[in-house]
Every structure is written in C-alpha cells, then in structure tokens.
Design a protein around this motif. Structure first.
Motif, short mmCIF file in Angstrom:
data_model
loop_
_atom_site.label_atom_id
_atom_site.label_comp_id
_atom_site.label_asym_id
_atom_site.label_seq_id
_atom_site.Cartn_x
_atom_site.Cartn_y
_atom_site.Cartn_z
N ASN A 61 27.19 43.98 68.17
CA ASN A 61 27.72 43.48 66.91
C ASN A 61 27.02 42.23 66.41
OD1 ASN A 61 28.67 41.67 68.76
ND2 ASN A 61 30.84 42.13 68.46
N ARG A 62 26.03 41.74 67.16
CA ARG A 62 25.31 40.55 66.70
C ARG A 62 23.83 40.68 67.01
NH1 ARG A 62 28.68 36.45 65.31
NH2 ARG A 62 30.80 36.49 66.18
N ASP B 113 39.93 48.04 70.72
CA ASP B 113 38.54 47.58 70.83
C ASP B 113 38.39 46.67 72.04
OD1 ASP B 113 35.87 47.35 70.10
OD2 ASP B 113 36.25 45.55 68.89
N VAL C 225 28.89 46.82 73.46
CA VAL C 225 28.96 46.17 72.15
C VAL C 225 27.56 45.94 71.59
CG1 VAL C 225 29.69 44.08 70.93
CG2 VAL C 225 31.11 45.03 72.77
N SER D 36 39.98 40.96 71.26
CA SER D 36 39.58 41.88 70.22
C SER D 36 40.80 42.58 69.66
CB SER D 36 38.60 42.91 70.80
OG SER D 36 37.45 42.28 71.29
N ASN E 145 24.00 39.80 70.60
CA ASN E 145 25.37 39.65 71.08
C ASN E 145 25.66 38.23 71.57
OD1 ASN E 145 26.23 42.23 70.44
ND2 ASN E 145 25.56 43.08 72.39
#
Length: 418
Positions: A375-376, A13, A373, A9, A80
């Motif tokens: 992010n998906r 991050d 996380v 990353s 994710n």
C-alpha cells in the motif's frame, strides 16, 4: 504493550503484523529489505532518515539518469514504509524520537555499532525504559562479538566467509555470487527473529535484543558446505570446464553453447545416456566406471564442454531431452522477468510522485488467509514527516519550529507534504 496502543486496520483487513509499530533506522540494503518485509506483513513501519537521506536513494542507477532521479535499488527496497526525516544529532530531536520509541513495538537498525548510541539512543537504556520493546540489530559481525567494530559489506563477507571461494573454475580466480545474497538472507533472518521475539512477548510481556550479523548468515547459507568442511577428511576443490559445485561430480554444471549457455543437473548414472545423445560414447563411457564421475569429472566436463559449444542452446536441449535429466537455458534477468509462469504474480507496477512509474518484485511469501500488503511505494525523503509527528502527538506549532530550525525535513513535492 506498545502493540495494544497501535492503530489497527479495518475489520477484514487484519494481517500477521497488524498493530505492530516499527521504527526503522536503516540504510543501504539489509536493513531496508527487512523493514520492507515487516511492512508487507502488515506492520506500520516508519523509516527514520537524516536530512541527507539514505545513501541508496541516489546510489546505483543508470549512468544517463538525472542527478535527482531516485535509484531503482531504493525504489525496490523501501516500499510499505513512511519516511520521517530528522537530524538525530540535534538536541531538539531527542524528545521527539523518544516519544516515538515509547509508542513503538520494534526498533530495527543496521548502523555500525555505537552510531545510534552517540546520538543518544543507547540500546540497553531503551530496553530498560521500555521492557516490551523488541530491538533488532543488523550488522556485518555479531554486535556483541569481538569483531563488532569491523566494517563489512556483502562482497567482503562473501570473501571472508568462503562463499566467493566456491565460484569459478579451479584454474581461475574465485567468482563471487552476482547478487547481494548475504544482504537479502540476513534481512530474512532479521524478520524471522523479530517475529519470534514478538511471539515470545505475547507470552511473557517482555521484549528482547535480536542480533543478526552478515558473517553468521553467510556461514548459515553454506549449511551443506560447512558441514562437509567440518566433517570430511579431504576437502574438495573447484572444478574446471563448467562443473558448478565443488562437491558435485560430472556432469553437474553450466556449459557454453554457440548462442548462450545451458545448465545440466544429473546423477552420474545418466552419463552414458548423455554421451549417447551427444555422440560422445567412445570418449565418456570409459571414464564413468567406479568413481570416475568424481575422479575424472574435469575431463568428462571438458569433453561435454567441447561438444556443447558447437551446438545452439535449442539444439543442445533438444538432444538431451530424451535422457530425462534436468536441463535449462541460462537466462538473463530480463528473460526471467518476461516469463509469466515464473514472475507474473511477483511483478507489480507502481506510480508515485517519487520515482514516477516503475516496477518492483514482491516478497515471495504466500499466506492462505492474508495476502501481503502493498500500500505504499518507496517514500520521498521526509514525505511523511509531518504526518508521523502529528500521530506521535506533536502539535503543529512545534512541528513548524522544528522545520524552521532544520531539525526535520519535509518532502519538496507539494503533494507529499501532509
């Protein structure tokens, strides 16, 4: 090690599993939950799906939902992750998937023992070829044990492990947990095992086979109850009239009210105060001497039940508040989710071409130095097929040939085809 080759990353991050690549051969619940958690911890997770997709994509959903609408279950258990849709039964798929394995740190799978082997992915061979690989198997029974070929599912494991035997009144049928608790707990154990194996690999350079099975996890869920069963001379039975645990005396339990139900948790010493608050002293106090809360628990619970069912939940809670015992109304899932003090930070809204706008519950873990996380959202089937294969080093001409030959599948949504 594979992790040293993985794409990291940006500075600032870095997550606990940044740089770890996971290939998730997963379906249904336990496997996807584990894969999702690894992704939330920062791992790069690719979900490997057949062209027909994970059954859960269209499994449990509202009866009025459109035929092609995704299941809320799938949306909640597969974020994710990226989706690569490939037919592992086709010979052309073998070199593709083996190239991906050579770049992976972890293989996570929850298929029946032997399924992946029949597709040319033998665990022992893969570990021999890639000594640093962590290979995690999730199954109903120990994949190396005598029952490894026996199929299983959450309810079946609840029944066979004894979990289901603990719920319900003594004079009625057993009542299993109303959630897929074994799946979720098994997934958590897989995540623990994978992280432990990765940590050991940091020291030795070698991966290993991580085995997690639902039956063992179910018995571990019963850590208190199994210890009692293994060591107590006389086994307890389920109670009647609301007593909610076979090892607990009165008044521990769930009691119906005029408009719902309440949960009552108290030591037996509080029974006189409870009796006074409810105007039941003449009936209950004679029963609480000595071991009465245990030996007369059903009678005491019956007296409490008869009284509480005449009161509203609000009235019952108000009368019992002065006793100092633990009390709570029995809420629906909707009511629990509407409580910002409890679920406010756990609920996240998603908007994606697959699934539209929906909400999910996040993992409960909180780390002071690195948030988890998200992010998906859950991917469409084959949404990332081209993207993942390009990263693996497969050129576009070969990708086009695999698509034309039906070996791989890409998302039907143009915005997802990358």
């Amino acid at each position: 090690m594979a992790g040293s080759r993985a794409k990291g990353s940006q500075d600032g991050d870095v997550r606990p599993l940044t740089g770890i690549r996971v290939l998730a051969f997963t379906h249904y619940a336990a496997g996807p939950i584990a894969a999702q958690y690894l992704g939330s911890l920062g791992a790069e997770v690719v979900k490997i799906e057949a062209p027909t997709g994970d059954y859960q994509r269209n499994g449990i959903k509202e009866p009025t939902a459109a035929a092609d609408a995704p299941s809320p279950y799938f949306l909640g258990l597969n974020r994710n992750q990226r989706s690569l849709s490939i037919d592992l039964k086709r010979p052309e798929a073998q070199p593709v998937i083996r190239d991906m394995i050579s770049q992976a740190d972890v293989i996570l799978e929850n298929f029946r023992p032997g399924v992946l082997e029949r597709m040319g992915l033998c665990r022992s061979e893969l570990i021999a070829e890639h000594p640093s690989l962590v290979y995690c198997s999730i199954a109903a029974y120990d994949p190396a044990g005598p029952s490894r070929e026996t199929p299983g599912q959450d309810l079946i494991i609840q029944a066979l492990s004894g979990i289901a035997s603990l719920g319900g009144a003594a004079d009625g049928p057993p009542i299993p947990a109303g959630a897929y608790i074994v799946d979720t707990y098994t997934a958590s154990q897989a995540v623990i095992g994978i992280q432990a194996a990765l940590r050991q690999r940091d020291h030795t350079g070698l991966g290993q086979w991580v085995r997690v099975d639902m039956m063992s996890c179910a018995l571990h869920l019963l850590a208190s109850e199994t210890s009692y069963a293994l060591n107590a001379k006389d086994q307890a039975s389920r109670g009647r009239n609301g007593i909610s645990h076979s090892h607990q005396p009165a008044p521990y339990g769930i009691y119906s009210t005029l408009d719902g139900a309440i949960a009552v948790v108290a030591y037996p010493e509080a029974l006189p105060d409870i009796a006074t608050a409810l105007g039941l002293s003449d009936q209950i106090i004679p029963l609480v001497k000595g071991k009465g809360p245990w030996t007369s628990r059903d009678q005491i619970a019956g007296i409490l039940s008869d009284r509480l069912c005449q009161l509203t939940s609000e009235d019952a809670l108000a009368r019992l508040a002065s006793t100092g015992i633990l009390l709570a109304p029995v809420r629906s899932i909707d009511q629990a989710l509407a409580d910002p003090a409890v679920a406010g930070e756990l609920v996240r809204e998603v908007e994606h071409s697959y699934g539209g706008r929906y909400r999910v519950i996040l993992e409960p873990l909180k780390l002071s130095a690195s948030s988890l996380v998200f992010n998906r959202p859950a991917p469409d089937l084959g949404e990332h097929t081209v993207e993942v294969l390009r990263e693996t080093g497969i050129d576009q001409e070969r990708i086009d040939a695999l698509i034309a030959g039906g070996v791989i599948r890409v998302s039907s949504r143009p915005q997802d085809r990358k």
